[in-house]
Scaffold this motif. Structure first.
Motif, PDB file in Angstrom:
ATOM      1  N   GLY A   1     -12.469  45.786  37.592  1.00 24.82           N
ATOM      2  CA  GLY A   1     -11.205  45.118  37.877  1.00 24.82           C
ATOM      3  C   GLY A   1     -11.177  43.661  37.465  1.00 24.82           C
ATOM      4  N   ARG A   2     -12.279  42.983  37.663  1.00 26.37           N
ATOM      5  CA  ARG A   2     -12.362  41.576  37.295  1.00 26.37           C
ATOM      6  C   ARG A   2     -12.158  41.350  35.807  1.00 26.37           C
TER       7      ARG A   2
ATOM      8  N   PRO B   1      -7.990  41.441  33.637  1.00 32.58           N
ATOM      9  CA  PRO B   1      -7.143  40.310  33.204  1.00 32.58           C
ATOM     10  C   PRO B   1      -7.868  39.333  32.273  1.00 32.58           C
TER      11      PRO B   1
ATOM     12  N   ARG C   1       1.111  24.755  30.086  1.00 33.88           N
ATOM     13  CA  ARG C   1       0.560  25.072  31.411  1.00 33.88           C
ATOM     14  C   ARG C   1       0.578  26.562  31.713  1.00 33.88           C
ATOM     15  N   TYR C   2       1.334  27.313  30.927  1.00 32.55           N
ATOM     16  CA  TYR C   2       1.438  28.752  31.176  1.00 32.55           C
ATOM     17  C   TYR C   2       0.449  29.574  30.341  1.00 32.55           C
TER      18      TYR C   2
ATOM     19  N   ALA D   1      -6.312  30.517  31.227  1.00 37.28           N
ATOM     20  CA  ALA D   1      -7.645  30.037  30.862  1.00 37.28           C
ATOM     21  C   ALA D   1      -8.435  31.092  30.082  1.00 37.28           C
ATOM     22  N   TYR D   2      -8.151  32.373  30.349  1.00 28.63           N
ATOM     23  CA  TYR D   2      -8.938  33.432  29.696  1.00 28.63           C
ATOM     24  C   TYR D   2      -8.634  33.577  28.209  1.00 28.63           C
TER      25      TYR D   2
ATOM     26  N   SER E   1      -4.972  36.116  39.168  1.00 30.66           N
ATOM     27  CA  SER E   1      -5.747  35.341  38.201  1.00 30.66           C
ATOM     28  C   SER E   1      -7.080  35.985  37.850  1.00 30.66           C
ATOM     29  N   ALA E   2      -7.652  36.728  38.771  1.00 29.77           N
ATOM     30  CA  ALA E   2      -8.992  37.261  38.475  1.00 29.77           C
ATOM     31  C   ALA E   2      -9.107  38.768  38.641  1.00 29.77           C
ATOM     32  N   GLY E   3      -8.042  39.434  39.050  1.00 30.20           N
ATOM     33  CA  GLY E   3      -8.115  40.883  39.194  1.00 30.20           C
ATOM     34  C   GLY E   3      -8.907  41.299  40.417  1.00 30.20           C
ATOM     35  N   VAL E   4      -9.041  42.604  40.557  1.00 30.21           N
ATOM     36  CA  VAL E   4      -9.723  43.159  41.726  1.00 30.21           C
ATOM     37  C   VAL E   4     -11.181  43.407  41.397  1.00 30.21           C
ATOM     38  N   ASP E   5     -12.064  42.912  42.217  1.00 24.62           N
ATOM     39  CA  ASP E   5     -13.468  43.300  42.086  1.00 24.62           C
ATOM     40  C   ASP E   5     -13.725  44.385  43.117  1.00 24.62           C
ATOM     41  N   GLU E   6     -14.140  45.568  42.604  1.00 23.14           N
ATOM     42  CA  GLU E   6     -14.294  46.736  43.469  1.00 23.14           C
ATOM     43  C   GLU E   6     -15.286  46.467  44.599  1.00 23.14           C
TER      44      GLU E   6
ATOM     45  N   ILE F   1     -11.311  40.724  49.504  1.00 22.42           N
ATOM     46  CA  ILE F   1     -10.782  39.379  49.738  1.00 22.42           C
ATOM     47  C   ILE F   1      -9.792  39.362  50.912  1.00 22.42           C
TER      48      ILE F   1
ATOM     49  N   MET G   1     -17.775  35.485  45.426  1.00 27.36           N
ATOM     50  CA  MET G   1     -16.707  36.473  45.231  1.00 27.36           C
ATOM     51  C   MET G   1     -16.535  36.820  43.753  1.00 27.36           C
TER      52      MET G   1
ATOM     53  N   PHE H   1     -16.149  34.770  41.192  1.00 28.13           N
ATOM     54  CA  PHE H   1     -15.323  33.862  40.384  1.00 28.13           C
ATOM     55  C   PHE H   1     -16.242  32.892  39.654  1.00 28.13           C
TER      56      PHE H   1
ATOM     57  N   LEU I   1     -14.526  29.602  34.912  1.00 30.88           N
ATOM     58  CA  LEU I   1     -13.281  29.871  34.184  1.00 30.88           C
ATOM     59  C   LEU I   1     -12.245  30.517  35.099  1.00 30.88           C
ATOM     60  N   ALA I   2     -12.717  31.400  35.974  1.00 31.45           N
ATOM     61  CA  ALA I   2     -11.799  32.061  36.915  1.00 31.45           C
ATOM     62  C   ALA I   2     -11.210  31.039  37.886  1.00 31.45           C
TER      63      ALA I   2
ATOM     64  N   LEU J   1     -10.757  27.880  37.179  1.00 32.75           N
ATOM     65  CA  LEU J   1      -9.822  27.113  36.360  1.00 32.75           C
ATOM     66  C   LEU J   1      -8.476  27.842  36.234  1.00 32.75           C
ATOM     67  N   GLU J   2      -8.551  29.138  36.003  1.00 28.67           N
ATOM     68  CA  GLU J   2      -7.332  29.947  35.910  1.00 28.67           C
ATOM     69  C   GLU J   2      -6.583  29.923  37.251  1.00 28.67           C
TER      70      GLU J   2
ATOM     71  N   GLU K   1      -1.026  25.234  40.141  1.00 26.56           N
ATOM     72  CA  GLU K   1      -0.288  24.100  39.590  1.00 26.56           C
ATOM     73  C   GLU K   1       1.074  24.543  39.064  1.00 26.56           C
ATOM     74  N   ARG K   2       1.060  25.661  38.364  1.00 28.58           N
ATOM     75  CA  ARG K   2       2.256  26.193  37.737  1.00 28.58           C
ATOM     76  C   ARG K   2       3.266  26.673  38.784  1.00 28.58           C
TER      77      ARG K   2
END
Lengths: 406, 84
Positions: free
Chosen positions: A65-66, A69, A128-129, A132-133, B16-21, B25, B37, B39, B42-43, B45-46, B52-53
């Motif tokens: 899952g991680r 995205p 900004r949109y 990061a990935y 931002s980081a999806g599900v970790d099985e 969380i 967890m 992250f 980079l995760a 940062l995302e 922010e957005r």
């Protein structure tokens, strides 16, 4: 390295012909054509609207899952194919020394779908949109990197970018890495070239078929050849040092990587001939084999008349007129770019395993002047001990790989 | 403005980081480190760029690298939101 040629001990397939090696093989022997209208986006207004898509694939539940995205569709498919290949080989990477396992894959399009999405965010909403990935998802080495991280393979890693020739080069590089002391390499490749941007890039090469009838769009070596259809997916192979595979008790050996050669075509306008013939000859020499030792050639099958002619001339020049069976099962899937030769290698290994050459589908009127024995309509039952896979990449890449029965 | 709470943060984490099985969380994660967890930098940062957005609170990169837990993110975002 033990000195013996490296062996393929596991394969994983994510292709238009199916998920998993046996599904792919059954569909290939049935001659199932998996070319259809592009469904990944609305391509109806594009000059090219057909593709070989991997219909049954979903990332959710199959990719961690991680990572979903964080990575592109092309990486998703490779991660799943790698899981299949490791399982097929009976390898748990945790059991092997991490610095003795490498990853060398091929990629041609990189993460075009991911990249297009982020670029659209950039121009429509602003910097900004952009996620990061994007920094790690689009580029060619992303798949190799993610496989390496996921499985703790910290030995030699790399990516080969040579359009359709890339996957053969990935196996050649895997062989070099094994010679330098690695024990196992995850090799092969996938591609996922279908976003509007990705398709547009391909159309620019002028070689894609613009037909809308899946039956008539990709007919290599046929009098009605009119370009190729692109496809997505590919295959991942576990390549091991023969001695170390034996030591760990590998149960399956699909075949031996017996020889390889790569050549580059002369510049356009040159008087010199294309270099595919030299790749074939050099690969045979590398394998220590004579042309008569080869039982089948898996053709590059560009589907463009002058390229088909050049390929059939090269094959006939080395092997003799109609002297070796030639086939192009990629007529069922389209050309998968970096994934294409990887899938051809798997198919060739299965041809060796089961003594049967799958057919080239759809070709009903081979050009009489091409002096090749093209296997059409039905698979041909015959012993296959040695197979050659050919690939040409846009821009002048030529590669030939020789596989032998274990 | 409504406080940025843990449920809001969970939603952003998921997107931002999806599900970790292997990681739940939904539990008490206020003081669980992002590293634990799954992250990576980079995760994170995302994660902060999405905050922010969507929440209008800028998190400079050098601050983002110091935010180790969901609790620290909530404190920072709500403090900054108060200033704004």
């Amino acid at each position: 390295m033990s000195g013996a040629a490296p062996v393929v001990t596991g394969v994983g397939v994510v292709a238009p012909t199916g998920l998993g090696v046996e599904e792919h093989w059954a569909a290939t022997l049935r001659g199932t054509r998996r070319i259809d209208t592009i469904s990944r986006f609305d391509a109806s207004s594009y000059p090219v609207s057909l593709a070989g898509e991997v219909q049954a694939f979903t990332a959710a539940g199959n990719v961690p899952g991680r990572l979903i995205p964080q990575t592109d569709h092309w990486t998703h498919m490779a991660l799943v194919a790698t899981d299949m290949a490791l399982s097929d080989a009976g390898v748990d990477p945790a059991d092997l020394p991490e610095y003795e396992m490498g990853v060398v894959t091929a990629s041609s399009s990189g993460g075009v779908e991911f990249g297009q999405r982020e670029i659209q965010e950039l121009w429509s909403k602003g910097a900004r949109y952009v996620g990061a990935y994007q920094s790690i998802a689009w580029f060619y080495a992303a798949t190799t990197g993610q496989i390496s991280i996921r499985h703790g393979m910290r030995g030699p890693c790399g990516v080969v970018v040579a359009e359709q020739a890339g996957a053969l080069e990935s196996l050649a590089q895997a062989r070099r890495v094994l010679e330098d002391g690695a024990r196992l390499v995850v090799s092969g490749g996938t591609d996922a070239p279908f976003s509007p941007y990705g398709l547009t890039c391909q159309i620019a090469n002028g070689r894609l078929s613009s037909r809308r009838d899946p039956q008539r769009a990709y007919l290599p070596f046929d009098t009605d050849a009119n370009g190729y259809v692109a496809g997505e997916g590919g295959a991942i192979l576990i390549v091991e040092d023969a001695e170390k595979a034996r030591e760990r008790g590998a149960e399956k050996v699909y075949g031996v990587i017996a020889g390889h050669a790569a050549t580059f075509d002369p510049a356009p306008g040159s008087e010199r001939p294309p270099a595919l013939r030299r790749a074939i000859e050099n690969a045979l020499a590398d394998a220590g084999l004579a042309p008569g030792d080869v039982d089948v050639v898996f053709a590059d099958a560009a589907g463009v008349p002058e390229l088909d002619q050049a390929e059939s001339e090269a094959i006939a020049a080395v092997f003799g007129d109609r002297a070796v069976p030639v086939t192009a099962p990629k007529t069922m899937t389209g050309r998968l770019y970096a994934g294409g030769p990887a899938l051809d290698i798997v198919t060739a290994l299965l041809a060796i395993r089961d003594s049967i050459i799958p057919a080239t589908v759809g070709v009903s009127d081979p050009v009489p002047g091409y002096a090749i024995d093209l296997v059409v309509h039905e698979p041909r039952v015959t012993e296959v001990r040695t197979a050659m896979v050919l690939a040409r990449g846009y821009g002048g890449f030529n590669a030939a790989l020789v596989l032998r029965a274990p | 403005m409504k406080d940025f709470d843990l449920d809001d943060l969970r939603k952003v984490m998921l997107i931002s980081a999806g599900v970790d099985e292997g990681i739940d969380i939904e539990g008490d994660i206020l003081d669980t480190s992002f590293t634990d967890m799954g992250f990576d930098s980079l995760a994170v940062l995302e994660l902060v760029s999405r905050i922010e957005r969507d929440w209008g609170v800028a998190v400079p990169d050098e601050v983002a690298s110091d935010l180790k837990t969901p609790g620290e993110v909530l404190d920072y975002v709500n403090r900054r939101a108060g200033v704004n």
